[in-house]
Design a protein around this motif. Structure first.
Motif, PDB file in Angstrom:
ATOM      1  N   ASP A 281       7.998 -11.133  -9.564  1.00 22.75           N
ATOM      2  CA  ASP A 281       8.665 -11.978 -10.547  1.00 22.75           C
ATOM      3  C   ASP A 281       8.306 -11.606 -11.977  1.00 22.75           C
ATOM      4  O   ASP A 281       9.104 -11.784 -12.897  1.00 22.75           O
ATOM      5  N   ASN A 287      13.863 -11.338 -17.769  1.00 22.41           N
ATOM      6  CA  ASN A 287      14.651 -12.240 -16.932  1.00 22.41           C
ATOM      7  C   ASN A 287      16.056 -11.697 -16.706  1.00 22.41           C
ATOM      8  O   ASN A 287      16.745 -12.098 -15.779  1.00 22.41           O
ATOM      9  N   ASN A 382      15.283 -13.357 -12.354  1.00 23.60           N
ATOM     10  CA  ASN A 382      14.398 -14.373 -12.912  1.00 23.60           C
ATOM     11  C   ASN A 382      15.123 -15.387 -13.784  1.00 23.60           C
ATOM     12  O   ASN A 382      14.486 -16.274 -14.355  1.00 23.60           O
ATOM     13  N   MET A 383      16.437 -15.291 -13.885  1.00 26.54           N
ATOM     14  CA  MET A 383      17.156 -16.184 -14.792  1.00 26.54           C
ATOM     15  C   MET A 383      16.941 -17.656 -14.454  1.00 26.54           C
ATOM     16  O   MET A 383      16.794 -18.495 -15.337  1.00 26.54           O
ATOM     17  N   ARG A 386      13.719 -19.116 -15.936  1.00 29.66           N
ATOM     18  CA  ARG A 386      13.473 -18.998 -17.371  1.00 29.66           C
ATOM     19  C   ARG A 386      14.344 -19.992 -18.132  1.00 29.66           C
ATOM     20  O   ARG A 386      15.565 -19.979 -18.001  1.00 29.66           O
ATOM     21  N   THR A 389      17.882 -19.013 -21.013  1.00 30.58           N
ATOM     22  CA  THR A 389      18.681 -17.801 -20.799  1.00 30.58           C
ATOM     23  C   THR A 389      20.129 -18.010 -21.193  1.00 30.58           C
ATOM     24  O   THR A 389      20.728 -17.202 -21.913  1.00 30.58           O
TER      25      THR A 389
END
Length: 438
Positions: A281, A287, A382-383, A386, A389
């Protein structure tokens, strides 16, 4: 365990490229199975051999002399043979192809596959590897569908008989011997099938770039290279328009968790991009993995008050699409409206009829159409973890004075798709890249 290597058309375009490929193969004794494409363009002004074969087939269909085109094809292979200095009866091979074509009983797939076939035979002779005709190991059923079980069984048997082999990409055959090709770029899929069939440790895809780029370099100069990417992310980017790999090529390697690496034939010592099942990750702290785009969509907007109370509403819409043989790309909706995102090519001469049928079946209050829409897909594992984004993406588009026509997010939360006008696509991509990768 073996390494399977696929070399694209640019990697095998001429004799100098053949020498580079041989150097790569001989630098690792585990590179045992090689999947070649047909020769690509060796220089500006050249034509790909597959394009010449298409021309050859069309001339034969129209009873025109194929001699000039055959001479061009022969010249491409003659340069390769003279440059690498091996004995090969090219004339006999070309005579066989020409006589088969002029018999009038040959399929287009047979003609198109001969570029890979000849390149495979020449490369096998050059490497000192066995040549295995893809027609014997890449199997299709009589309906032209790839036969997974038969292919893997044939590849397992092939591995027992051939410790090393060159197997042409792009085609296979049915039980009756009819040659069938995958879609253009299908050598990627052939390589993945062979990797799965022989139980490879690694599938190397050699091309003319040193890995995958986060965005099209013709839009953003010198974009960041992707060091590692998951199978799912690659599928998303490939399907969404990134010039990466054949979008079906991941399925065989996913089944056996075989890593894939994209590497540059012309810079063999440079690190490539790895495609794997999982990436940590915190990998690179990013991300966003990449951005891709496809143009040429229409969006049909259907509005109906209390649409959510009509249990059959979505079924009615989809039934109309099915009856008109129209593929649906996306279907974002709200409480009283729904949008149908459809590739414009499916709506040629059908738009008015489709709207009339949708009106009849759904009793909609209003139906409108937006034309010339580009779908920009932002992909990242990874959006979802986070914060902010989406704010970066939408803020970047607002800063570039771009009006968003459609917003879609996949169920996996691995992508965000925004629809903008075709003419605003490039500046939108540049804005998003600068906002998310800076």
């Amino acid at each position: 365990m073996p390494i399977v290597c696929k070399f694209g058309g640019s990697s095998l375009a001429n004799s100098e490229q053949f020498k580079k490929v041989k150097d790569i193969i001989e630098s690792d004794e585990n590179r045992l199975y090689v999947i070649p494409s047909a020769p690509g363009k060796a220089r500006n002004g050249d034509q790909k051999v597959t394009d010449l074969l298409i021309l050859l087939y069309n001339m034969a269909v129209h009873k025109l002399s194929p001699n000039e085109v055959m001479s061009m094809i022969e010249a491409r292979y003659r340069e390769i043979l003279d440059g690498i200095g091996i004995e090969f009866d090219l004339k006999a091979e070309l005579d066989t192809i020409l006589s088969t074509i002029t018999s009038g009983k040959v399929s287009k797939s047979y003609v198109l596959s001969r570029g890979e076939y000849l390149n495979g035979k020449i490369l096998a002779a050059y490497l000192g590897y066995d040549f295995v005709d893809a027609a014997t190991v890449i199997r299709f059923d009589e309906n032209g569908q790839w036969d997974e079980e038969a292919s893997y069984r044939a590849l397992e048997e092939m591995k027992e008989e051939h410790a090393s082999a060159v197997i042409p990409g792009f085609y296979g055959s049915t039980p009756s011997g009819k040659i069938i090709t995958f879609s253009r770029g299908g050598s990627d899929l052939s390589g993945a099938i062979v990797a799965r069939g022989v139980g490879a440790d690694l599938y190397e895809n050699w091309t003319d770039v040193s890995g995958l780029l986060a965005v099209d370099p013709s839009i953003v100069p010198h974009p960041r290279k992707i060091k590692k990417i998951t199978y799912e992310e690659l599928r998303e980017l490939s399907y969404s328009g990134a010039k990466v790999m054949h979008d079906e090529a991941m399925f065989p390697v996913i089944e056996k968790n075989i890593p894939v690496v994209i590497r540059n034939t012309n810079a063999k010592d440079e690190d490539g991009s790895y495609i794997v099942a999982n990436v940590p990750d915190d990998m690179e702290g990013e991300n966003i993995t990449g951005i891709a785009c496809r143009k040429g969509f229409d969006v049909i907007n259907i509005e109906k008050f209390r649409m959510n109370r009509d249990l059959a509403f979505h079924r009615k819409v989809l039934s109309v699409l099915e009856a008109n043989d129209i593929y649906l790309e996306h279907m974002p909706s709200s409480i009283d409206s729904i949008s149908l995102v459809i590739a414009s090519k499916y709506l040629k001469n059908k738009t008015d009829q489709l709207i009339a049928e949708l009106q009849t079946f759904t009793n909609a209050d209003r139906i409108t159409v937006d034309h010339n829409i580009a779908l920009i897909t932002i992909v990242g594992r990874n959006m979802k973890n986070r914060v902010g984004t989406s704010a970066h993406i939408f803020g970047a588009l607002a800063g570039a004075n771009v009006n968003i026509r459609v917003i879609i997010q996949g169920a996996s939360e691995m992508n965000i798709i925004v629809g903008v006008l075709d003419e605003e696509a490039d500046k939108s991509i540049e804005a998003i890249y600068n906002a998310t990768f800076s």
